[in-house]
Scaffold this active site. Sequence first.
Site, PDB file in Angstrom:
ATOM      1  N   GLU A  15     105.802 133.096  47.646  1.00  0.00           N
ATOM      2  CA  GLU A  15     104.879 133.582  48.670  1.00  0.00           C
ATOM      3  C   GLU A  15     105.635 133.871  49.956  1.00  0.00           C
ATOM      4  O   GLU A  15     106.490 133.094  50.377  1.00  0.00           O
ATOM      5  CB  GLU A  15     103.793 132.551  48.938  1.00  0.00           C
ATOM      6  CG  GLU A  15     102.774 133.012  49.999  1.00  0.00           C
ATOM      7  CD  GLU A  15     101.618 132.056  50.132  1.00  0.00           C
ATOM      8  OE1 GLU A  15     100.812 132.005  49.184  1.00  0.00           O
ATOM      9  OE2 GLU A  15     101.536 131.363  51.157  1.00  0.00           O
ATOM     10  N   HIS A  75      96.667 138.837  49.416  1.00  0.00           N
ATOM     11  CA  HIS A  75      95.614 137.891  49.796  1.00  0.00           C
ATOM     12  C   HIS A  75      94.460 138.640  50.458  1.00  0.00           C
ATOM     13  O   HIS A  75      94.666 139.607  51.196  1.00  0.00           O
ATOM     14  CB  HIS A  75      96.146 136.863  50.786  1.00  0.00           C
ATOM     15  CG  HIS A  75      97.120 135.903  50.191  1.00  0.00           C
ATOM     16  ND1 HIS A  75      97.288 134.617  50.686  1.00  0.00           N
ATOM     17  CD2 HIS A  75      97.976 136.015  49.150  1.00  0.00           C
ATOM     18  CE1 HIS A  75      98.207 133.984  49.971  1.00  0.00           C
ATOM     19  NE2 HIS A  75      98.651 134.830  49.044  1.00  0.00           N
ATOM     20  N   ARG A 105      88.449 131.971  50.582  1.00  0.00           N
ATOM     21  CA  ARG A 105      87.430 131.859  51.634  1.00  0.00           C
ATOM     22  C   ARG A 105      88.088 132.048  52.993  1.00  0.00           C
ATOM     23  O   ARG A 105      87.562 132.730  53.860  1.00  0.00           O
ATOM     24  CB  ARG A 105      86.733 130.502  51.564  1.00  0.00           C
ATOM     25  CG  ARG A 105      85.587 130.354  52.570  1.00  0.00           C
ATOM     26  CD  ARG A 105      84.819 129.072  52.292  1.00  0.00           C
ATOM     27  NE  ARG A 105      83.646 128.956  53.158  1.00  0.00           N
ATOM     28  CZ  ARG A 105      83.574 128.180  54.220  1.00  0.00           C
ATOM     29  NH1 ARG A 105      84.636 127.455  54.576  1.00  0.00           N
ATOM     30  NH2 ARG A 105      82.469 128.110  54.943  1.00  0.00           N
TER      31      ARG A 105
END
Length: 286
Positions: A15, A75, A105
């Site tokens: 990442e 993302h 979220r």
Amino acid sequence: MSIPALFRQTVVSLEVFPPKPDAPVDMIHQTLVQLSHLKPDYMSVTYGAGGSRAGLTLEIAKEIPTLCGCPALGHLTCVGADKASIQQSLAQFQQAGVEAILALRGDVPAGRDAQTAFAHMPYASELVKEIVAYGGFSVAAACYPESHYQSDSQRDDLLYLKRKVDCGVDWLVSQLFFDNDAFFSFVDRARRIGIRVPITAGIMPVLNAKQILRMTTLCGASIPASLSRIIARYGEDPVSFAEAGMDFCCAQITDLLKGGVDGIHLYSMNRAKSATAILQRTGLRD
């Protein structure tokens, strides 16, 4: 090959995050080139609080297949989102050639409250539904080995996770954790309630004591005794802490591999040198 199809063996992913506003954009390109030598199975790009770096997320994700030779996982969060804005974001990802989305979220941005931040899309499961309905993407979602800090119980957290997976999630990426027993217990409980998708372990390198303490406070991850001793002994000595922390991180990954983990997702923190050392020492890359 799509990312879900890679899980026939242990998947190794990295990442990265967009550079800060005052940092040169070229820095991330240099990092990607350095990380490309590790031949990750895929790379993910974070979104930034409230989508504050959404444009750069898209720009970086678009370049990953060319620079790194692997798929990109972009993302996307529910913060400030409604159906129209999600449709627009998905169209942009699709136009950029990004074929996988990590549906989150998201965290409430500073100066806002949860009620307004998630007024139109309060749960990641709803975002998953929107992505699946749009079509053309594989979908990943987050999971919490020690439960989300807002959940009332482990059981409630797992039931919400099952609901999210049933909406069309292809694989799960865990929040950072340092207690492998907690992770393996979580996986076992997830399998028992019918969650069958791959679960990859999100690993945060232990390189800075203050950073680890801050992040565990934010996400609710526990600090096992072995790591607590490292913090107590070397917390004021950055060089020694980084060395001991590297040993801890490599031992954690080695134990996960022995336990048959589906994947290792390394939060590189844009540090190519430490990511390279970790993957080499654990035998995941030459």
